[in-house]
Design a protein around this motif. Structure first.
Motif, PDB file in Angstrom:
ATOM      1  N   CYS A 141      -9.917   4.766  -1.237  1.00 53.88           N
ATOM      2  CA  CYS A 141      -8.192   4.957  -1.560  1.00 53.88           C
ATOM      3  C   CYS A 141      -7.883   4.273  -2.788  1.00 53.88           C
ATOM      4  O   CYS A 141      -8.615   3.410  -3.509  1.00 53.88           O
ATOM      5  CB  CYS A 141      -7.492   4.283  -0.541  1.00 53.88           C
ATOM      6  N   CYS A 166      -5.233   2.511  -3.067  1.00 53.23           N
ATOM      7  CA  CYS A 166      -4.535   1.393  -2.710  1.00 53.23           C
ATOM      8  C   CYS A 166      -5.257   0.341  -1.936  1.00 53.23           C
ATOM      9  O   CYS A 166      -6.515   0.589  -1.311  1.00 53.23           O
ATOM     10  CB  CYS A 166      -3.438   1.683  -1.787  1.00 53.23           C
ATOM     11  N   ARG A 167      -4.744  -0.683  -1.758  1.00 50.79           N
ATOM     12  CA  ARG A 167      -5.346  -1.735  -0.682  1.00 50.79           C
ATOM     13  C   ARG A 167      -4.521  -2.321  -0.011  1.00 50.79           C
ATOM     14  O   ARG A 167      -3.947  -3.773  -0.089  1.00 50.79           O
ATOM     15  CB  ARG A 167      -6.164  -2.736  -1.754  1.00 50.79           C
ATOM     16  N   CYS A 168      -3.890  -1.668   0.940  1.00 53.58           N
ATOM     17  CA  CYS A 168      -2.831  -2.184   1.822  1.00 53.58           C
ATOM     18  C   CYS A 168      -3.265  -3.303   2.503  1.00 53.58           C
ATOM     19  O   CYS A 168      -4.302  -3.492   2.993  1.00 53.58           O
ATOM     20  CB  CYS A 168      -2.130  -1.058   2.594  1.00 53.58           C
ATOM     21  N   MET A 194      -2.654  -4.148   5.752  1.00 48.80           N
ATOM     22  CA  MET A 194      -3.364  -4.077   7.143  1.00 48.80           C
ATOM     23  C   MET A 194      -4.634  -3.220   7.250  1.00 48.80           C
ATOM     24  O   MET A 194      -4.908  -2.996   8.281  1.00 48.80           O
ATOM     25  CB  MET A 194      -2.319  -3.575   7.888  1.00 48.80           C
ATOM     26  N   CYS A 195      -5.064  -2.715   6.119  1.00 40.45           N
ATOM     27  CA  CYS A 195      -6.095  -1.853   6.011  1.00 40.45           C
ATOM     28  C   CYS A 195      -7.422  -1.959   5.736  1.00 40.45           C
ATOM     29  O   CYS A 195      -7.885  -3.202   5.451  1.00 40.45           O
ATOM     30  CB  CYS A 195      -5.839  -0.573   4.839  1.00 40.45           C
ATOM     31  N   PHE A 251      -9.698  -0.866   3.871  1.00 40.56           N
ATOM     32  CA  PHE A 251      -9.890  -1.020   2.569  1.00 40.56           C
ATOM     33  C   PHE A 251      -9.601  -2.212   1.787  1.00 40.56           C
ATOM     34  O   PHE A 251      -9.868  -2.868   0.823  1.00 40.56           O
ATOM     35  CB  PHE A 251      -9.288   0.034   1.610  1.00 40.56           C
ATOM     36  N   SER A 289      -8.944   7.688   4.723  1.00 43.35           N
ATOM     37  CA  SER A 289      -9.046   7.413   3.328  1.00 43.35           C
ATOM     38  C   SER A 289      -8.008   8.255   2.691  1.00 43.35           C
ATOM     39  O   SER A 289      -7.247   8.699   3.276  1.00 43.35           O
ATOM     40  CB  SER A 289     -10.598   7.920   2.697  1.00 43.35           C
ATOM     41  N   ASN A 319      -0.833   8.839   0.890  1.00 44.31           N
ATOM     42  CA  ASN A 319      -0.029   7.915   0.479  1.00 44.31           C
ATOM     43  C   ASN A 319       1.030   8.355  -0.514  1.00 44.31           C
ATOM     44  O   ASN A 319       2.006   7.942  -1.079  1.00 44.31           O
ATOM     45  CB  ASN A 319      -0.699   6.573   0.043  1.00 44.31           C
ATOM     46  N   HIS A 376       4.530   2.769   3.808  1.00 48.14           N
ATOM     47  CA  HIS A 376       4.329   1.675   4.345  1.00 48.14           C
ATOM     48  C   HIS A 376       5.362   0.523   4.412  1.00 48.14           C
ATOM     49  O   HIS A 376       5.208  -0.718   4.760  1.00 48.14           O
ATOM     50  CB  HIS A 376       3.175   0.764   3.504  1.00 48.14           C
TER      51      HIS A 376
HETATM   52  S1  SF4 Z   1      -3.313   2.292   4.360  1.00 51.64           S
HETATM   53 FE1  SF4 Z   1      -3.600   3.999   3.611  1.00 51.64          FE
HETATM   54  S2  SF4 Z   1      -2.803   4.156   1.492  1.00 51.64           S
HETATM   55 FE2  SF4 Z   1      -3.152   2.017   2.270  1.00 51.64          FE
HETATM   56  S3  SF4 Z   1      -5.161   1.384   1.624  1.00 51.64           S
HETATM   57 FE3  SF4 Z   1      -5.356   2.106   3.819  1.00 51.64          FE
HETATM   58  S4  SF4 Z   1      -5.864   4.285   3.352  1.00 51.64           S
HETATM   59 FE4  SF4 Z   1      -4.846   3.751   1.437  1.00 51.64          FE
END
Ligand code: SF4
Length: 144
Positions: free
Chosen positions: A24, A26-28, A30-31, A33, A71, A100, A125
């Motif tokens: 992805c 991004c690196r949110c 709560m994710c 990632f 993803s 996203n 988000h």
């Molecule tokens: S929540 Fe969605 S946009 Fe944010 S890092 Fe995870 S996969 Fe990416």
């Protein structure tokens, strides 16, 4: 799968979720990632040929197809090619894309409009700019 395999499934009975990318942009907060294990994994993209092979087998049984679940599908360099393949399978009743939206530009929008995608879902988000920017952090990390 038993001996009858896919042939035992009813038409339009199956939902398939394809992660055509394992990364992805991004690196949110709560994710998954955000986790080092996920963030540092080698980046991989589903090859169009593999997508087509799987879809050829599944399409008679699909009621719904989704790109992607865990993803960001627009990170795939094969995204446009995969959309073209998807167009060949217009017997699939419902297809959608979860994104996203950050990478979405005219080129992506036009390709999606020209495809047989039924729906595009944008993940939002945060209800305010401040919360949104707090959650969606660290864009374009090195392994994106
Ligand atoms: S929540 Fe969605 S946009 Fe944010 S890092 Fe995870 S996969 Fe990416």
């Amino acid at each position: 799968m038993n001996e009858g395999g896919l042939a035992e499934l009813r038409p339009n009975s199956l939902t398939a979720i394809f992660d055509i990318s394992n990364t992805c942009n991004c690196r949110c907060l709560m994710c998954h990632f955000r986790l080092p294990k996920t963030r540092l994994q080698p980046v991989n993209f589903m090859l169009p040929g593999i997508f087509k092979t799987i879809l050829s087998s599944l399409s008679p049984f699909l009621k719904r197809l989704t790109l992607s679940a865990a993803s960001e599908p627009l990170t795939s360099p094969y995204f446009f090619e995969i959309l073209k393949i998807l167009r060949q399978f217009d017997e699939v009743p419902f297809t959608n894309i979860l994104t996203n939206g950050i990478l979405m530009d005219r080129r992506y929008a036009d390709a999606i409009i020209d495809s047989n995608v039924s729906e595009v879902c944008f993940s939002v988000h945060g209800a305010t700019k401040q919360i949104y920017e707090h959650i969606i952090q660290e864009l374009a990390l090195p392994n994106c």
